[in-house]
Design an enzyme around this catalytic site. Sequence first.
Site, mmCIF file in Angstrom:
data_model
loop_
_atom_site.group_PDB
_atom_site.id
_atom_site.type_symbol
_atom_site.label_atom_id
_atom_site.label_comp_id
_atom_site.label_asym_id
_atom_site.label_seq_id
_atom_site.Cartn_x
_atom_site.Cartn_y
_atom_site.Cartn_z
ATOM 1 N N GLY A 85 -12.109 -70.786 -51.060
ATOM 2 C CA GLY A 85 -11.800 -70.066 -49.819
ATOM 3 C C GLY A 85 -11.462 -68.615 -50.125
ATOM 4 N N GLY A 86 -10.173 -68.320 -50.185
ATOM 5 C CA GLY A 86 -9.700 -66.935 -50.321
ATOM 6 C C GLY A 86 -10.390 -66.154 -51.431
ATOM 7 N N GLY A 146 -5.097 -72.452 -49.428
ATOM 8 C CA GLY A 146 -4.563 -71.177 -48.938
ATOM 9 C C GLY A 146 -3.106 -70.938 -49.270
ATOM 10 N N SER A 190 -6.852 -73.138 -53.519
ATOM 11 C CA SER A 190 -6.292 -72.032 -54.313
ATOM 12 C C SER A 190 -6.958 -71.901 -55.679
ATOM 13 C CB SER A 190 -4.768 -72.173 -54.451
ATOM 14 O OG SER A 190 -4.160 -72.097 -53.180
ATOM 15 N N HIS A 212 -13.406 -80.578 -43.104
ATOM 16 C CA HIS A 212 -12.438 -79.637 -43.682
ATOM 17 C C HIS A 212 -11.071 -79.862 -43.027
ATOM 18 C CE1 HIS A 212 -10.410 -75.985 -44.881
ATOM 19 N NE2 HIS A 212 -11.342 -75.836 -45.814
ATOM 20 N N GLU A 244 -9.849 -81.624 -51.552
ATOM 21 C CA GLU A 244 -9.057 -80.450 -51.216
ATOM 22 C C GLU A 244 -7.674 -80.892 -50.750
ATOM 23 O OE1 GLU A 244 -11.621 -76.890 -50.262
ATOM 24 O OE2 GLU A 244 -11.520 -78.006 -48.401
ATOM 25 N N ASN A 288 -16.359 -70.678 -48.954
ATOM 26 C CA ASN A 288 -16.018 -70.875 -47.549
ATOM 27 C C ASN A 288 -15.339 -69.603 -47.042
ATOM 28 O OD1 ASN A 288 -15.175 -71.729 -45.063
ATOM 29 N ND2 ASN A 288 -13.682 -73.235 -45.807
ATOM 30 N N TRP A 289 -16.105 -68.821 -46.289
ATOM 31 C CA TRP A 289 -15.568 -67.531 -45.822
ATOM 32 C C TRP A 289 -14.647 -67.692 -44.617
ATOM 33 C CZ3 TRP A 289 -20.579 -64.001 -45.899
ATOM 34 C CH2 TRP A 289 -20.972 -63.783 -47.223
ATOM 35 N N LYS A 290 -14.553 -68.888 -44.080
ATOM 36 C CA LYS A 290 -13.708 -69.165 -42.912
ATOM 37 C C LYS A 290 -13.947 -68.113 -41.821
ATOM 38 C CE LYS A 290 -10.425 -71.362 -45.952
ATOM 39 N NZ LYS A 290 -9.100 -71.917 -46.107
HETATM 40 C C1 PEP Z 1 -10.878 -74.022 -48.454
HETATM 41 O O1 PEP Z 1 -10.609 -73.601 -47.370
HETATM 42 O O2 PEP Z 1 -11.785 -74.859 -48.560
HETATM 43 C C2 PEP Z 1 -10.134 -73.547 -49.614
HETATM 44 C C3 PEP Z 1 -10.227 -74.211 -50.713
HETATM 45 O O3 PEP Z 1 -9.365 -72.423 -49.430
HETATM 46 P P1 PEP Z 1 -8.538 -71.634 -50.571
HETATM 47 O O4 PEP Z 1 -9.436 -71.474 -51.761
HETATM 48 O O5 PEP Z 1 -8.208 -70.323 -49.942
HETATM 49 O O6 PEP Z 1 -7.337 -72.444 -50.897
#
Ligand code: PEP
Length: 252
Positions: free
Chosen positions: A231-232, A172, A210, A96, A166, A8-10
């Site tokens: 995500g990140g 994040g 994370s 999400h 999640e 997920n590149w957001k």
């Molecule tokens: C997400 O936004 O779906 C996510 C899991 O983000 P991160 O990995 O940055 O916590």
Amino acid sequence: MRKLLAANWKMHFYPGEIKPLLNELITHWKKAEWGAHPTVLFPPMIYLREVISYLQDTPLQVGAQNGYPGEFGAFTGEVSMAQIAACGAQWVLVGHSERRQYFSENPTLLRNKLVDAQQRGLQVIYCIGETLSQRQGGETFAVLRQQIEEVLSKDTKWNSLAVAYEPVWAIGTGINATPDQAQEAHAFIRTLLAELGAPADRLSILYGGSLKPDNAVEIFSQPDVDGGLVGGASLRAETFISIAEALWNSPD
Ligand code: PEP
């Protein structure tokens, strides 16, 4: 096969930054043993077509981070599920926590999005998870049950659904759920899905929050954790590739 990995590149990346990342991913995913594992990239909407056409003839799949139910109409700023499907995307995220929290997406809208996406041939990753205060208040299971039951039903097309657990407090923040916390939640979600009539042992339940190279092996070793929504750590090829390696090497 339940293993599934998603990036997920957001709201990240500017023009010119995407192709170098895609080139590194393509190098890995074109290896037969990597290409056999379903992997989906969720770029910002503005790059959707470009990423789809760049990844043609590779095993990497593409999805939209959001979509609006319907075909077309006077909905300024929105992109319909039908338009997303017509562009060649295969997936869409629904539910999400950032959409729930910052854009006030409610269960009725989420249900409409999910049903419409599936009707138009898109596969859905439906995201659920509790906040920190809900966890601290002992409400995790009740929240997960509610988020499942208010959006999924016996009419859901199970063969085009994955669920992502999640925990909001893990997204994040750099603080991941422990492997035990993830396993407990995933096993519970699988039970709920079975109660709704889903072929629960065939459905992918992803962990998100994370995920990093240094926690992926342990989290993916849990029997009910089938993959990850990243995500990140998906913004850099090196970290995403190392999370992918952890998943491919985890027990089936
Ligand atoms: C997400 O936004 O779906 C996510 C899991 O983000 P991160 O990995 O940055 O916590």
